[in-house]
Structure formats: structure tokens, C-alpha cells
Design a protein around this motif. Structure first.
Motif, PDB file in Angstrom:
ATOM      1  N   GLN A 258       0.814  -1.211   0.000  1.00 28.28           N
ATOM      2  CA  GLN A 258       0.000   0.000   0.000  1.00 28.28           C
ATOM      3  C   GLN A 258       0.852   1.268   0.000  1.00 28.28           C
ATOM      4  N   GLY A 259       2.117   1.143  -0.394  1.00 25.77           N
ATOM      5  CA  GLY A 259       3.019   2.291  -0.357  1.00 25.77           C
ATOM      6  C   GLY A 259       2.537   3.460  -1.191  1.00 25.77           C
ATOM      7  N   GLU A 260       2.045   3.182  -2.399  1.00 27.74           N
ATOM      8  CA  GLU A 260       1.606   4.267  -3.275  1.00 27.74           C
ATOM      9  C   GLU A 260       0.370   4.962  -2.718  1.00 27.74           C
ATOM     10  N   ALA A 261      -0.573   4.152  -2.174  1.00 26.55           N
ATOM     11  CA  ALA A 261      -1.800   4.742  -1.629  1.00 26.55           C
ATOM     12  C   ALA A 261      -1.499   5.645  -0.444  1.00 26.55           C
ATOM     13  N   ILE A 262      -0.581   5.225   0.408  1.00 30.46           N
ATOM     14  CA  ILE A 262      -0.254   5.998   1.604  1.00 30.46           C
ATOM     15  C   ILE A 262       0.494   7.278   1.251  1.00 30.46           C
ATOM     16  N   THR A 263       1.505   7.154   0.385  1.00 27.13           N
ATOM     17  CA  THR A 263       2.341   8.320   0.079  1.00 27.13           C
ATOM     18  C   THR A 263       1.653   9.317  -0.847  1.00 27.13           C
ATOM     19  N   SER A 264       0.638   8.888  -1.589  1.00 26.32           N
ATOM     20  CA  SER A 264      -0.042   9.802  -2.515  1.00 26.32           C
ATOM     21  C   SER A 264      -1.174  10.580  -1.850  1.00 26.32           C
ATOM     22  N   GLN A 265      -1.567  10.190  -0.634  1.00 21.06           N
ATOM     23  CA  GLN A 265      -2.659  10.883   0.061  1.00 21.06           C
ATOM     24  C   GLN A 265      -2.250  11.208   1.498  1.00 21.06           C
ATOM     25  N   PRO A 266      -1.179  11.990   1.691  1.00 19.97           N
ATOM     26  CA  PRO A 266      -0.655  12.219   3.040  1.00 19.97           C
ATOM     27  C   PRO A 266      -1.631  12.918   3.979  1.00 19.97           C
ATOM     28  N   LEU A 267      -2.412  13.879   3.466  1.00 23.17           N
ATOM     29  CA  LEU A 267      -3.340  14.594   4.348  1.00 23.17           C
ATOM     30  C   LEU A 267      -4.463  13.676   4.824  1.00 23.17           C
ATOM     31  N   ASP A 268      -4.925  12.802   3.933  1.00 23.41           N
ATOM     32  CA  ASP A 268      -5.947  11.843   4.326  1.00 23.41           C
ATOM     33  C   ASP A 268      -5.401  10.876   5.377  1.00 23.41           C
ATOM     34  N   VAL A 269      -4.148  10.480   5.203  1.00 23.56           N
ATOM     35  CA  VAL A 269      -3.510   9.576   6.168  1.00 23.56           C
ATOM     36  C   VAL A 269      -3.462  10.233   7.549  1.00 23.56           C
ATOM     37  N   VAL A 270      -3.150  11.520   7.579  1.00 22.44           N
ATOM     38  CA  VAL A 270      -3.107  12.244   8.851  1.00 22.44           C
ATOM     39  C   VAL A 270      -4.489  12.284   9.497  1.00 22.44           C
ATOM     40  N   ARG A 271      -5.531  12.551   8.699  1.00 29.33           N
ATOM     41  CA  ARG A 271      -6.895  12.581   9.242  1.00 29.33           C
ATOM     42  C   ARG A 271      -7.277  11.231   9.848  1.00 29.33           C
ATOM     43  N   ILE A 272      -6.907  10.145   9.174  1.00 27.96           N
ATOM     44  CA  ILE A 272      -7.222   8.804   9.665  1.00 27.96           C
ATOM     45  C   ILE A 272      -6.374   8.462  10.888  1.00 27.96           C
ATOM     46  N   ALA A 273      -5.128   8.959  10.904  1.00 27.63           N
ATOM     47  CA  ALA A 273      -4.191   8.598  11.973  1.00 27.63           C
ATOM     48  C   ALA A 273      -4.589   9.173  13.331  1.00 27.63           C
ATOM     49  N   LEU A 274      -5.187  10.359  13.347  1.00 29.30           N
ATOM     50  CA  LEU A 274      -5.497  11.020  14.615  1.00 29.30           C
ATOM     51  C   LEU A 274      -6.431  10.187  15.512  1.00 29.30           C
ATOM     52  N   PRO A 275      -7.585   9.725  15.005  1.00 32.55           N
ATOM     53  CA  PRO A 275      -8.427   8.896  15.880  1.00 32.55           C
ATOM     54  C   PRO A 275      -7.769   7.576  16.251  1.00 32.55           C
ATOM     55  N   LEU A 276      -6.921   7.040  15.371  1.00 31.92           N
ATOM     56  CA  LEU A 276      -6.224   5.795  15.693  1.00 31.92           C
ATOM     57  C   LEU A 276      -5.258   5.997  16.848  1.00 31.92           C
ATOM     58  N   LEU A 277      -4.549   7.116  16.853  1.00 29.72           N
ATOM     59  CA  LEU A 277      -3.616   7.401  17.951  1.00 29.72           C
ATOM     60  C   LEU A 277      -4.358   7.478  19.281  1.00 29.72           C
ATOM     61  N   VAL A 278      -5.484   8.179  19.275  1.00 28.16           N
ATOM     62  CA  VAL A 278      -6.281   8.284  20.498  1.00 28.16           C
ATOM     63  C   VAL A 278      -6.798   6.907  20.914  1.00 28.16           C
ATOM     64  N   TYR A 279      -7.243   6.127  19.946  1.00 32.77           N
ATOM     65  CA  TYR A 279      -7.787   4.797  20.228  1.00 32.77           C
ATOM     66  C   TYR A 279      -6.748   3.899  20.902  1.00 32.77           C
ATOM     67  N   PHE A 280      -5.552   3.802  20.323  1.00 34.60           N
ATOM     68  CA  PHE A 280      -4.531   2.920  20.890  1.00 34.60           C
ATOM     69  C   PHE A 280      -4.134   3.368  22.296  1.00 34.60           C
ATOM     70  N   ALA A 281      -4.013   4.673  22.489  1.00 30.35           N
ATOM     71  CA  ALA A 281      -3.631   5.189  23.809  1.00 30.35           C
ATOM     72  C   ALA A 281      -4.705   4.894  24.851  1.00 30.35           C
ATOM     73  N   VAL A 282      -5.971   5.162  24.499  1.00 32.31           N
ATOM     74  CA  VAL A 282      -7.071   4.955  25.441  1.00 32.31           C
ATOM     75  C   VAL A 282      -7.240   3.481  25.777  1.00 32.31           C
ATOM     76  N   MET A 283      -7.230   2.629  24.761  1.00 32.89           N
ATOM     77  CA  MET A 283      -7.453   1.206  24.989  1.00 32.89           C
ATOM     78  C   MET A 283      -6.318   0.584  25.796  1.00 32.89           C
ATOM     79  N   TRP A 284      -5.077   0.945  25.465  1.00 31.88           N
ATOM     80  CA  TRP A 284      -3.947   0.354  26.183  1.00 31.88           C
ATOM     81  C   TRP A 284      -3.906   0.859  27.628  1.00 31.88           C
TER      82      TRP A 284
END
Length: 370
Positions: A258-284
């Protein structure tokens, strides 16, 4: 010196001794993982046709052969180390089992649903992808994070098996509830999810069943033919390093796919990453604190926290691709899952080890792990 201070000093001494015995690969694991992620992204982005070749290699429909090979090499040594004759000590721990079921199948999906709608109200495809990730409880890499943090191997084997059963039984129903029923009740947009019980069972059997059977048979046959001393002192040290080799290989392949998909849409990746960061921190953090609060040992609190924080990204990606297509936003959200999960959970391994001083050392904690 107080007993608490003595325990802390003893734990620190043990940590120092263990750290001194780590190989170069172990000691610089975060560096190697970072290099593997970067290598995968670059290969996927700049090597023509690599993505097509990797996507064409399948064990069966929706199950990537390269990822399966990497996970098998990664998980087998850890599952071969499990003392299967000790599993009854885990199945009798009702606090651990009930806590794990509640956190994984009630709290986890609910937290991800809330975060997905909070952070991505205007991006329905990514939101749906994140909800699917939240429904897919971890049955693979969690074994590695747990082992690196010196968690309870036997408890990890039992909880992962328990998650596997519930995944087969509950995934489709929970997907219908969180993507259709609950949003309808709340007056939100609804989304359908087409996934069969066989598709889920197939993923569980391939990614967990094969390495689990291989690990069990290795210990059973190895101890029977050569004895436990030979098995634990001679055989396990030889196969142990392959866990990290398999982990690095899996990361390279996963990010190359998925290298091309990730590197071609960096702003979308950031939007998706934010809730994931909160999720992993809260759950752990929530699960680790709960384990401490209900009186679990360090090893079992660690196992509880990592089985709660990790997700089965292989299944989530497969379901998103099968339902919405390989180029869909739902599939991209699934891919971003491990992009964030891998470095975050590696960091939490070190947080966990540092927090070990808060627990009274158990007899097994002071032993050198094979």
C-alpha cells in the motif's frame, strides 16, 4: 529500605540484566521497524509492478501469501515457547477472561465508533474503514508485543484463541449493528457491510490456526523425543530470532502493498491517523490500569492491555477490499491502521517495561525468559 523500594530496586536490577543480554536486533528494534516501514513504503511507491505482483500471490481469496508467510515465521517461535500444560492456570482466572471479553467486544468497538464519528464526520468512507478496524480484534501481532513486554505467554495464547472464537461468531453481527442499526438510532448515516462467517473463519484459521498448531506440536513432539531441557535450552534459542525477522519482513511487505496509496494521500492519512492514535492510547492505558486495579500480576495486566489495544488489520483490510474495493477509502483506512499501530505499540512495549516497577514482582517475572 521499605519493601516497595526493595521491589523497585530488584525490578530495576532485573531490567538492567535483561537489557544487557539483548542482541543488537532486540536492542535497536524501534530503529529496524522504522527502517522496515520506510523500505516498504519506498518499494511500493517506486518499484514498478511490485504492488501488482504481491497482490497476485494468495493462499486463498483475500489472504495474501507474503503476509501469511511473514506472520507464520513471526508467530511460530513465540507459540512454540508457550507452556501448554499451564493453560489451565489462565482459564481459571475469571477476572482476566471477563475483563478481556468486555474490553474487546463491548468497549473497543464502541470507542472506535465514537472516535470515527468525532474525527471524521465528513468522510464516510474513512469513518467506515475505522469502524471495521475497531471490530477486528487482534489475533496475530499482539503475541509479539506481549512477548517483547514480558507478558504472560500462556495468557496471550488463551485470550487470542478466545478472541478468534468471538471474531467468527460476532464480527458480522457487530458490523451490522455499528454500521447500520446504531447510526440509525442516532440519526446518522448508515452503511451496509457484506461479510460471510466463512470469510472470517478462514482468516482466523490461516493466520492463527496454522502457527498455533505448529507451535503446539513442536513442544509436544520436541519434549517427548528430546526432553524439556533440550527443547527449552537448545531448540528455542535457535528459532527465537526468527520472530523478529518475520516481523520485519511482514512490515516491509505490508507497507509495500500500500506504499503508493499511503504516500499519494498524506493529508488523508493524517486525518485517519489522529483517531487511531487516540484509540490505541485509550485502549492500552485503560486496560493496563484496569489490570492493575483488579489485582492482576504485571504479566497478565500487560497481556490484557495489548490484546485490547491491538487489532486484526489483516481481516479488516480483507473485509474492506472485498466489500468496497481495493481502491476504496475504507481499504485505505484499514491500511493506515498498522501504519500507526506498529510504532505506537512498540513504544508502549517500553512504557510497559518501565511501569513494571509498580507491580509486586512475581516468581515468573524474575526468571530469565527463553
Amino acid at each position: 529500605m521499605t519493601r516497595t523500594a526493595q521491589s523497585a530496586e530488584a525490578t530495576e536490577t532485573t531490567d538492567t540484566a535483561v537489557a544487557a543480554k539483548l542482541s543488537t536486533l532486540d536492542r535497536f528494534l524501534p530503529v529496524w521497524i522504522g527502517v522496515a516501514m520506510a523500505a516498504g513504503l519506498l518499494l511500493g511507491r517506486f518499484v514498478p509492478g511490485l504492488n501488482t505482483v504481491l497482490n497476485s500471490l494468495h493462499v486463498t481469496s483475500g489472504v495474501s501469501l507474503p503476509i501469511f508467510v511473514g506472520l507464520l515465521v513471526m508467530m511460530y517461535p513465540v507459540l512454540a515457547k508457550v507452556r501448554y500444560d499451564r493453560l489451565d492456570t489462565v482459564t481459571g482466572d475469571k477476572r482476566l477472561l471477563v475483563s478481556s471479553l468486555v474490553i474487546n467486544w463491548l468497549v473497543g468497538p464502541m470507542v472506535m465508533f465514537a472516535l470515527a464519528w468525532t474525527f471524521l464526520p465528513d468522510l464516510p468512507e474513512y469513518r467506515t474503514g475505522l469502524i471495521i478496524v475497531g471490530l477486528a480484534r487482534c489475533i496475530a501481532m499482539v503475541i509479539i508485543w506481549n512477548d517483547l513486554a514480558c507478558g504472560d505467554r500462556e495468557a496471550a495464547a488463551v485470550l487470542v484463541a478466545l478472541n478468534s472464537v468471538f471474531q467468527v461468531l460476532a464480527f458480522a453481527g457487530l458490523g451490522w449493528f455499528y454500521l447500520n442499526v446504531l447510526p440509525g438510532w442516532l440519526g446518522l448515516d448508515t452503511t451496509g457491510l457484506a461479510v460471510s462467517a466463512w470469510q472470517i473463519a478462514q482468516s482466523v484459521l490461516i493466520f492463527l490456526g496454522i502457527p498455533l498448531v505448529a507451535g503446539y506440536l513442536s513442544r509436544r513432539l520436541g519434549e517427548r523425543s528430546k526432553g524439556r531441557a533440550w527443547y527449552e535450552q537448545r531448540f528455542l534459542p535457535k528459532v527465537g530470532p526468527f520472530t523478529l525477522y518475520g516481523l520485519l519482513f511482514t512490515i516491509v511487505v505490508l507497507f509495500a502493498l500500500q506504499g503508493e496509496a499511503i504516500t499519494s494521500q498524506p493529508l488523508d492519512v493524517v486525518r485517519i491517523a489522529l483517531p487511531l492514535l487516540v484509540y490505541f492510547a485509550v485502549m492500552w492505558a485503560g486496560s493496563f490500569a484496569l489490570g492493575k486495579g483488579i489485582g492482576l500480576s504485571y504479566e497478565r495486566a500487560t497481556t490484557l492491555s495489548f490484546t485490547a489495544a491491538g487489532n486484526n488489520f489483516e481481516l479488516a483490510i480483507a473485509v474492506a477490499i472485498a466489500t468496497f474495493g481495493v481502491t476504496s477509502g475504507q481499504a485505505l483506512a484499514g491500511v493506515v491502521g498498522p501504519l500507526i499501530e506498529v510504532p505506537v505499540l512498540v513504544a508502549l512495549v517500553y512504557v510497559c517495561l518501565a511501569a513494571r516497577r509498580w507491580f509486586t514482582p512475581s516468581p515468573r517475572q524474575s526468571q530469565t525468559r527463553t
